[in-house]
Design an enzyme around this catalytic site. Structure first.
Site, PDB file in Angstrom:
ATOM      1  N   PHE A  80      -3.799 -15.555  -1.235  1.00 31.72           N
ATOM      2  CA  PHE A  80      -3.899 -16.731  -2.080  1.00 31.72           C
ATOM      3  C   PHE A  80      -5.200 -17.311  -2.569  1.00 31.72           C
ATOM      4  CE2 PHE A  80      -4.530 -19.224   2.099  1.00 31.72           C
ATOM      5  CZ  PHE A  80      -5.533 -20.172   1.322  1.00 31.72           C
ATOM      6  N   LYS A  85       1.761 -17.759  -3.645  1.00 34.41           N
ATOM      7  CA  LYS A  85       1.238 -19.044  -3.840  1.00 34.41           C
ATOM      8  C   LYS A  85       0.412 -19.212  -5.096  1.00 34.41           C
ATOM      9  CE  LYS A  85       1.190 -20.104   1.228  1.00 34.41           C
ATOM     10  NZ  LYS A  85       0.506 -19.140   2.131  1.00 34.41           N
ATOM     11  N   SER A 126      -4.117 -12.188   6.120  1.00 33.32           N
ATOM     12  CA  SER A 126      -4.503 -12.470   7.409  1.00 33.32           C
ATOM     13  C   SER A 126      -4.141 -11.433   8.371  1.00 33.32           C
ATOM     14  CB  SER A 126      -3.449 -13.621   7.859  1.00 33.32           C
ATOM     15  OG  SER A 126      -2.121 -13.276   7.675  1.00 33.32           O
ATOM     16  N   CYS A 144     -12.693 -15.596   3.430  1.00 38.39           N
ATOM     17  CA  CYS A 144     -12.800 -14.938   4.767  1.00 38.39           C
ATOM     18  C   CYS A 144     -14.293 -14.702   5.161  1.00 38.39           C
ATOM     19  CB  CYS A 144     -12.268 -13.375   4.461  1.00 38.39           C
ATOM     20  SG  CYS A 144     -13.197 -12.420   3.170  1.00 38.39           S
TER      21      CYS A 144
HETATM   22  P1  NAD Z   1      -1.220 -13.941   4.105  1.00 33.32           P
HETATM   23  O1  NAD Z   1      -1.463 -12.647   5.113  1.00 33.32           O
HETATM   24  O2  NAD Z   1      -0.374 -14.955   4.247  1.00 33.32           O
HETATM   25  O3  NAD Z   1      -0.676 -12.999   2.848  1.00 33.32           O
HETATM   26  C1  NAD Z   1      -1.270 -12.046   2.116  1.00 33.32           C
HETATM   27  C2  NAD Z   1      -0.067 -11.477   1.261  1.00 33.32           C
HETATM   28  O4  NAD Z   1       0.834 -10.738   2.466  1.00 33.32           O
HETATM   29  C3  NAD Z   1       0.535 -12.235   0.417  1.00 33.32           C
HETATM   30  O5  NAD Z   1       0.807 -11.288  -0.818  1.00 33.32           O
HETATM   31  C4  NAD Z   1       1.862 -12.427   1.155  1.00 33.32           C
HETATM   32  O6  NAD Z   1       3.122 -12.511   0.225  1.00 33.32           O
HETATM   33  C5  NAD Z   1       1.958 -11.232   1.940  1.00 33.32           C
HETATM   34  N1  NAD Z   1       2.607 -11.655   3.117  1.00 33.32           N
HETATM   35  C6  NAD Z   1       2.897 -12.921   3.741  1.00 33.32           C
HETATM   36  N2  NAD Z   1       3.614 -12.823   4.924  1.00 33.32           N
HETATM   37  C7  NAD Z   1       4.064 -11.599   5.218  1.00 33.32           C
HETATM   38  C8  NAD Z   1       4.757 -10.936   6.138  1.00 33.32           C
HETATM   39  N3  NAD Z   1       5.519 -11.493   7.067  1.00 33.32           N
HETATM   40  N4  NAD Z   1       4.948  -9.749   5.828  1.00 33.32           N
HETATM   41  C9  NAD Z   1       4.701  -8.837   4.709  1.00 33.32           C
HETATM   42  N5  NAD Z   1       3.684  -9.571   3.875  1.00 33.32           N
HETATM   43  C10 NAD Z   1       3.334 -10.812   3.870  1.00 33.32           C
HETATM   44  O7  NAD Z   1      -2.690 -14.495   3.694  1.00 33.32           O
HETATM   45  P2  NAD Z   1      -2.980 -15.499   2.690  1.00 33.32           P
HETATM   46  O8  NAD Z   1      -2.651 -16.837   3.476  1.00 33.32           O
HETATM   47  O9  NAD Z   1      -2.584 -15.343   1.596  1.00 33.32           O
HETATM   48  O10 NAD Z   1      -4.590 -15.484   2.738  1.00 33.32           O
HETATM   49  C11 NAD Z   1      -5.590 -15.974   3.521  1.00 33.32           C
HETATM   50  C12 NAD Z   1      -5.982 -14.858   4.559  1.00 33.32           C
HETATM   51  O11 NAD Z   1      -6.405 -13.733   4.278  1.00 33.32           O
HETATM   52  C13 NAD Z   1      -7.009 -15.421   5.575  1.00 33.32           C
HETATM   53  O12 NAD Z   1      -6.776 -15.090   7.182  1.00 33.32           O
HETATM   54  C14 NAD Z   1      -8.243 -14.995   4.986  1.00 33.32           C
HETATM   55  O13 NAD Z   1      -9.294 -14.551   6.024  1.00 33.32           O
HETATM   56  C15 NAD Z   1      -7.848 -13.305   4.609  1.00 33.32           C
HETATM   57  N6  NAD Z   1      -8.735 -12.856   3.678  1.00 33.32           N
HETATM   58  C16 NAD Z   1      -9.210 -11.757   3.865  1.00 33.32           C
HETATM   59  C17 NAD Z   1     -10.181 -11.281   3.092  1.00 33.32           C
HETATM   60  C18 NAD Z   1     -11.198 -10.223   3.667  1.00 33.32           C
HETATM   61  O14 NAD Z   1     -11.927  -9.378   2.792  1.00 33.32           O
HETATM   62  N7  NAD Z   1     -11.108  -9.723   4.977  1.00 33.32           N
HETATM   63  C19 NAD Z   1     -10.363 -11.733   2.047  1.00 33.32           C
HETATM   64  C20 NAD Z   1      -9.745 -13.002   1.499  1.00 33.32           C
HETATM   65  C21 NAD Z   1      -8.770 -13.233   2.241  1.00 33.32           C
END
Ligand code: NAD
Length: 490
Positions: free
Chosen positions: A155, A183, A232, A287
């Site tokens: 998101f 989201k 995440s 991140c």
């Molecule tokens: P999230 O892991 O909740 O969601 C990411 C994606 O996974 C979304 O498309 C969501 O629909 C899907 N998802 C959610 N729950 C799932 C499940 N149980 N099984 C399968 N798919 C699922 O992450 P978020 O809250 O959208 O984003 C924030 C997180 O992303 C933070 O931890 C941040 O550090 C990380 N992030 C990392 C980077 C990086 O480059 N390392 C970059 C941006 C964000």
């Protein structure tokens, strides 16, 4: 639910160059975190909806992959000008669905432009290799696309993160399924529309909306060759395991806990403004956010300046909202727990209220000193505008704290000593290092990706490293001169 009254029309999937209905899908509310209001609705697509998109991508693949890269890239030159033309509208959309400030939203779209520019340079980087390996026998290596690939986004950057993958993967000849975060689904619609306007053939990019059902279906789909994921760490892990156990290529970027090591010889003003911006930019929902500072030795003066800088960061003005009510509660809980455990809250952003946006999800800039490594706030990703400061006597102690954390996205040092900076560059256990830089994002053509629990998989997601991820090498050996001597390899 009543969809006519929504500010944005209900989201539709985008398949074979058209928005399509998914009548069987349940709808999920999409909120604007600025106001807490429902602004759109999102279909929770099924595995069958995904399959329709994969079929469209498969149908597009033969012609797209056979188009010379120099022609494919022309579409992205046009696309870049469309991103620039629509910059304001794209930034407004990011702000509305994600809650960041307009400046931050615009910076995100500017980064999308830079990512597109890099993709336009790919013909210069992927020209292949050629060598006469024995008399009259020639070997060549060419980069070929993988087929249908998928990109799953989080998101926090509704516009930029899809651009980490779309331009490079497509210019390199792949067709893609994009699964935006449920989201923040509005930006993805606009990206697909603009690519169509730029001339992208139907089916090369398809957008499928939904939640974990679609992510799991992507990992399991037999006709998807590669999966990129950003989100995440717990989900990154499960996606990596599931996709690779289905024999797919996968790179999965996870969460982070980035340490900013501040030495007494650091430039006080530059350090204070960098640290404050690193922890609070995009409301700490990056991140790359420097959520943890380790002050080494006598840095009280610098800490005081950081608090001074952080005080200038005001919710609703130069600080956006966090993504949801749950996120706000989680962040405030972290602050309360740290305080109860003995840390000192120097600046308290709890219960921030923005006039006119009383139902928005705001947390003010927060600085907490004398955090200890055993506290939850020092260990977990807070993902809010909160700086947790720990104190050590030596740089080695600071590095030991940084090295002990399971993540490895970024680390930074603030110092005027080249030797200390070099020491951190050598010993910090993270993929992206900053020297007097609070958000050390490697700009193009360098590649973006962390280490340890911040990334699973071999390649980085952007830059030159991503070329390896989105392509496979075809090696051809040729001989056209029947008179040449036959040896063991001819
Ligand atoms: P999230 O892991 O909740 O969601 C990411 C994606 O996974 C979304 O498309 C969501 O629909 C899907 N998802 C959610 N729950 C799932 C499940 N149980 N099984 C399968 N798919 C699922 O992450 P978020 O809250 O959208 O984003 C924030 C997180 O992303 C933070 O931890 C941040 O550090 C990380 N992030 C990392 C980077 C990086 O480059 N390392 C970059 C941006 C964000």
């Amino acid at each position: 639910m009543e969809t006519q009254a929504l500010k944005y029309p209900a989201i539709r999937n985008y398949v074979a160059g058209q928005p399509i209905d998914t009548p069987a899908a349940a709808l999920l509310d999409v909120f604007s975190p600025l106001s807490g209001a429902v602004i759109s609705a999102l279909p929770l697509s099924s595995a069958a909806d995904l399959d329709a998109a994969v079929k469209a991508a498969q149908a597009a693949f033969p012609a797209w992959s056979a188009t010379p890269i120099k022609e494919r890239v022309q579409i992205f030159y046009r696309y870049k000008t469309l991103l620039e033309r629509d910059m304001k509208a794209l930034a407004d959309l990011v702000r509305e669905e994600n809650g960041k400030t307009l400046d931050e939203a615009r910076a995100e779209v500017e980064k999308a432009v830079e990512l597109t520019e890099f993709a336009c340079s790919l013909p210069q980087l992927v020209q292949g290799e050629f060598l006469e390996v024995s008399k009259g026998v020639e070997a060549r290596a060419e980069r070929k696309p993988l087929g249908v690939v998928a990109s799953i986004a989080p998101f926090n950057f509704p516009n930029m993160v899809p651009h980490w993958t779309i331009p490079n993967a497509l210019v390199l000849g792949n067709c893609m399924i994009l699964k935006p975060s449920e989201k923040v689904p509005l930006s993805a619609v606009k990206i697909a529309e603009l690519l169509k306007e730029a001339g992208l053939p139907d089916g090369v990019l398809n957008v499928v909306n939904g939640d974990k059902t679609i992510v799991e279906a992507i990992c399991d789909h037999p006709d998807i060759a590669a999966v990129s994921f950003v989100g995440s760490t717990p989900i990154a892990k499960t996606v990596y395991i599931r996709a690779t156990s289905n024999l797919k290529r996968c790179v999965a970027l996870g969460g982070a806990k980035n340490h900013l090591m501040v030495l007494p010889d650091a430039h006080p003003d530059m350090t204070a403004s960098n640290v404050a911006a690193s922890m609070s930019g995009c409301a700490g929902q990056r991140c790359m956010a420097g959520s943890t500072m380790v002050g080494v030795g006598a840095v009280d003066g610098i800490v005081a300046k950081i608090v001074e800088e952080a005080r200038k960061i005001v919710a609703g003005q130069n600080l956006g909202s966090v993504i949801s009510k749950e996120a706000k509660e989680r962040i405030e809980q972290h602050i309360a727990e740290a305080e109860a455990a003995g840390a000192k809250v120097l600046l308290d952003g709890r219960h921030a209220v923005v006039p006119g946006h009383e139902n928005g999800y705001y947390v003010g800039a927060t600085v907490i000193d004398y955090v200890t490594p055993d506290m939850r706030i020092a260990q977990e990703e807070v993902f809010g505008p909160v700086l947790a400061i720990m104190r050590t006597n030596t740089l080695d102690e600071a590095l030991a704290i940084e090295n002990a954390n399971p993540y490895g996205n970024a680390a930074a040092v603030f110092t005027s000593s080249g030797a200390s900076a070099r020491y951190v560059m050598d010993h910090a256990n993270a993929g992206m290092i900053g020297v007097n830089i609070g958000v050390p994002v490697p700009r193009e053509p360098f590649s973006f990706g962390g280490w340890n629990e911040s990334k699973f998989g071999a390649c980085d997601i952007t830059g030159k490293s991503s070329i390896e991820f989105w392509t496979q090498l075809k090696k051809t050996t040729t001989k056209w001169n029947p008179e040449s001597r036959v040896n063991w390899m001819s």
